[in-house]
Design a protein around this motif. Structure first.
Motif, short mmCIF file in Angstrom:
data_model
loop_
_atom_site.label_atom_id
_atom_site.label_comp_id
_atom_site.label_asym_id
_atom_site.label_seq_id
_atom_site.Cartn_x
_atom_site.Cartn_y
_atom_site.Cartn_z
N VAL A 294 37.81 33.81 26.87
CA VAL A 294 38.08 32.64 27.71
C VAL A 294 38.91 33.05 28.92
N ALA A 295 39.90 33.91 28.68
CA ALA A 295 40.73 34.38 29.79
C ALA A 295 39.91 35.19 30.79
N ALA A 296 38.95 35.99 30.29
CA ALA A 296 38.10 36.76 31.19
C ALA A 296 37.23 35.85 32.05
N LEU A 297 36.71 34.77 31.46
CA LEU A 297 35.93 33.81 32.24
C LEU A 297 36.78 33.17 33.34
N MET A 298 38.00 32.80 33.00
CA MET A 298 38.88 32.21 34.01
C MET A 298 39.27 33.25 35.07
N GLY A 299 39.42 34.50 34.64
CA GLY A 299 39.70 35.56 35.60
C GLY A 299 38.55 35.74 36.58
N LEU A 300 37.32 35.68 36.08
CA LEU A 300 36.16 35.75 36.96
C LEU A 300 36.17 34.61 37.98
N ALA A 301 36.44 33.41 37.50
CA ALA A 301 36.46 32.25 38.40
C ALA A 301 37.58 32.38 39.43
N ALA A 302 38.75 32.87 39.01
CA ALA A 302 39.87 33.02 39.94
C ALA A 302 39.55 34.05 41.02
N VAL A 303 38.94 35.17 40.63
CA VAL A 303 38.59 36.21 41.59
C VAL A 303 37.55 35.69 42.59
N ALA A 304 36.55 34.95 42.10
CA ALA A 304 35.52 34.40 42.98
C ALA A 304 36.12 33.41 43.97
N CYS A 305 36.99 32.53 43.50
CA CYS A 305 37.61 31.55 44.39
C CYS A 305 38.49 32.23 45.44
N TYR A 306 39.26 33.22 45.01
CA TYR A 306 40.14 33.89 45.96
C TYR A 306 39.35 34.70 46.97
N LEU A 307 38.19 35.23 46.57
CA LEU A 307 37.35 35.95 47.52
C LEU A 307 36.90 35.01 48.64
N VAL A 308 36.57 33.78 48.30
CA VAL A 308 36.17 32.80 49.32
C VAL A 308 37.37 32.43 50.20
N ALA A 326 34.91 44.45 35.21
CA ALA A 326 35.87 44.61 34.12
C ALA A 326 35.94 43.35 33.25
N PHE A 327 35.98 42.18 33.88
CA PHE A 327 36.02 40.93 33.10
C PHE A 327 34.72 40.73 32.33
N ALA A 328 33.59 41.09 32.94
CA ALA A 328 32.31 40.98 32.23
C ALA A 328 32.28 41.90 31.02
N ALA A 329 32.89 43.08 31.15
CA ALA A 329 32.96 43.99 30.00
C ALA A 329 33.75 43.37 28.86
N VAL A 330 34.83 42.67 29.18
CA VAL A 330 35.61 42.00 28.14
C VAL A 330 34.77 40.93 27.45
N ILE A 331 34.01 40.18 28.24
CA ILE A 331 33.18 39.10 27.67
C ILE A 331 32.12 39.67 26.72
N PHE A 332 31.57 40.83 27.04
CA PHE A 332 30.50 41.43 26.23
C PHE A 332 31.03 42.50 25.27
N ASP A 333 32.33 42.43 24.98
CA ASP A 333 32.94 43.32 23.98
C ASP A 333 32.79 44.79 24.34
N ARG A 334 33.01 45.11 25.60
CA ARG A 334 33.02 46.50 26.04
C ARG A 334 34.41 46.83 26.60
N ARG A 335 34.62 48.11 26.83
CA ARG A 335 35.90 48.52 27.40
C ARG A 335 36.01 48.01 28.83
N ALA A 336 37.13 47.40 29.12
CA ALA A 336 37.30 46.80 30.45
C ALA A 336 37.44 47.87 31.52
N ILE A 337 38.16 48.94 31.23
CA ILE A 337 38.41 50.01 32.19
C ILE A 337 37.73 51.27 31.69
#
Length: 410
Positions: A294-308, A326-337
């Motif tokens: 859930v936090a990764a999804l919100m991180g994705l949204a925050a990054v997209a909004c700030y980019l705009v 990195a956030f997508a990796a967290v969502i799909f159970d992969r290493r973020a970094i």
């Protein structure tokens, strides 16, 4: 090569970037049919590497060759897509009518810069009118994005490098669809124009909202600190006093007012940490959802909004893509970094902007990040101790300190 066969995916952005670099190093523009043919050949090589009974090393060569051909074709097709008219060199001033798309950062010589989508340029037919022109204003407050205006200006094509190997503003302007630069001779005059196209209208609305937010920051904090705050938060440097810009350039701190990976990391990281802490603080929700995802999804949204909000400059776009991977990796159970995630981010950046391979910022950013991630992967990880009752941990700690003291005294 045999040692790298299992890590072939890490070399795909290198091959793709080499293909892009070969295109930009050509002395003549290749035909579009060559790019299309290379794409077909790249697909053929990928199928051959997958289906034919060849050695792993041979398959690796075929895959990397396919990515190199795809990089060449992508660069050519990108150039074809953004190609537009360029203003001819003129000996006298011309009237420019159009829409203010955005207010750009001021140059070293001072003066406000505005990006105009011209509807009419005196002496130019519609089919040879540039898509965008940049005009420098002197001694006037720049009009807000979305304004329709007329201005008398000296207009010329974007200048080439001042010396061999120098900064090529004309190339950057070409890929930003800026076909002319000029200096205003009169203050801009407001007028009425026909409604702009939907895409242009959307761009102007976004930039107008950014402009109003910057004005509110300056109004609430004052011109001395508000201009710097607006630049560091939104990348809009139009409100910084000229003397502050000169001082920052002289001290080597001008890069701090450009939106970059640091800003994206702060926004995305704060959103991730805050949402994850919020989910963990709500036991009912923490038992039913993955706080990390859930936090990764919100991180994705925050990054997209700030980019705009930041206007999507090139460094911010690179950082946003890397953070999104990195956030997508967290969502799909992969290493973020990981190096695989960094390779994917580099490929996405070059797919969108293949011209980035010619920019030192792209090269240094990914080279430095790759070095740090490789070091993190190679660094030995300490073995985590099994959780034990506190009396046992107390004895273990005491024995550790005793052994260390004895070793130090020898």
């Amino acid at each position: 090569m045999a040692d790298q066969a299992d890590r072939w995916s890490l070399w795909t952005p290198v091959a793709f970037g080499m293909g892009c670099a070969v295109y930009f190093g050509l002395g003549r523009e290749p035909l579009t049919g060559v790019a299309v043919g290379f794409l077909g050949l790249a697909l053929t090589l990928l199928v051959a590497a997958r289906r034919l009974p060849v050695r792993r090393e041979t398959a690796l060569v075929l895959i990397l060759a396919a990515f190199a051909l795809a990089g060449f074709s992508t660069a050519k097709l990108r150039t074809q897509a953004v190609a537009g008219p360029v203003a001819p060199a003129v000996s006298g001033p011309v009237q420019i009518e159009g829409w203010v798309v955005d207010v750009a950062s001021p140059g070293q010589s001072g003066g406000s810069r505005i990006i105009i989508a011209p509807t009419q340029i005196e002496g130019l037919a519609p089919e040879v009118t540039p898509t965008r022109v940049r005009v420098t204003l002197r001694g006037v407050v720049p009009p807000a994005p979305g304004a329709a205006l007329r201005v008398l200006a000296l207009l010329n094509p974007p200048p080439p490098p001042a010396s061999p190997g120098g900064y090529d503003f004309a190339r950057d302007a070409f890929y930003e669809s800026i076909g002319g630069v000029g200096f205003a001779l009169t203050p801009p005059e407001r007028l009425r124009l026909l409604a702009p196209p939907p895409r242009l209208r959307l761009d102007m609305k976004i930039n107008a909202a950014r402009w109003r937010l910057a004005q509110q920051i300056v109004a609430s904090m004052g011109p001395e600190t508000g201009g710097l705050a607006a630049a560091m938060v939104m990348g809009n440097q139009a409100f910084i006093p000229p003397e502050q810009i000169e001082h920052m350039r002289a001290s080597g701190l001008a890069h701090l007012i450009s939106i970059s990976g640091l800003h994206m990391a702060i926004v995305g990281g704060f959103a991730f940490a805050a949402v994850r802490a919020g989910v963990a603080a709500w036991p009912w929700l923490a038992l039913r959802v993955s706080s990390k995802k859930v936090a990764a999804l919100m991180g994705l949204a925050a990054v997209a909004c700030y980019l705009v909000v930041s206007g999507a400059p090139a460094p911010a776009e690179r950082a946003a893509i890397t953070a999104s991977v990195a956030f997508a990796a967290v969502i799909f159970d992969r290493r973020a970094i990981s190096l695989h995630g960094l390779a994917l981010a580099a490929l996405i950046v070059m797919l969108i902007h293949p011209e980035a391979v010619t920019e030192p910022g792209f090269q240094m950013s990914f080279a430095a990040t790759a070095a740090l991630v490789a070091l993190a992967e190679a660094w030995p990880r300490a073995i985590r101790e099994i959780s034990a009752p506190w009396p046992i941990r107390l004895v273990q700690t005491a024995m550790t300190w005793l052994a260390a003291s004895l070793a130090a005294s020898l």
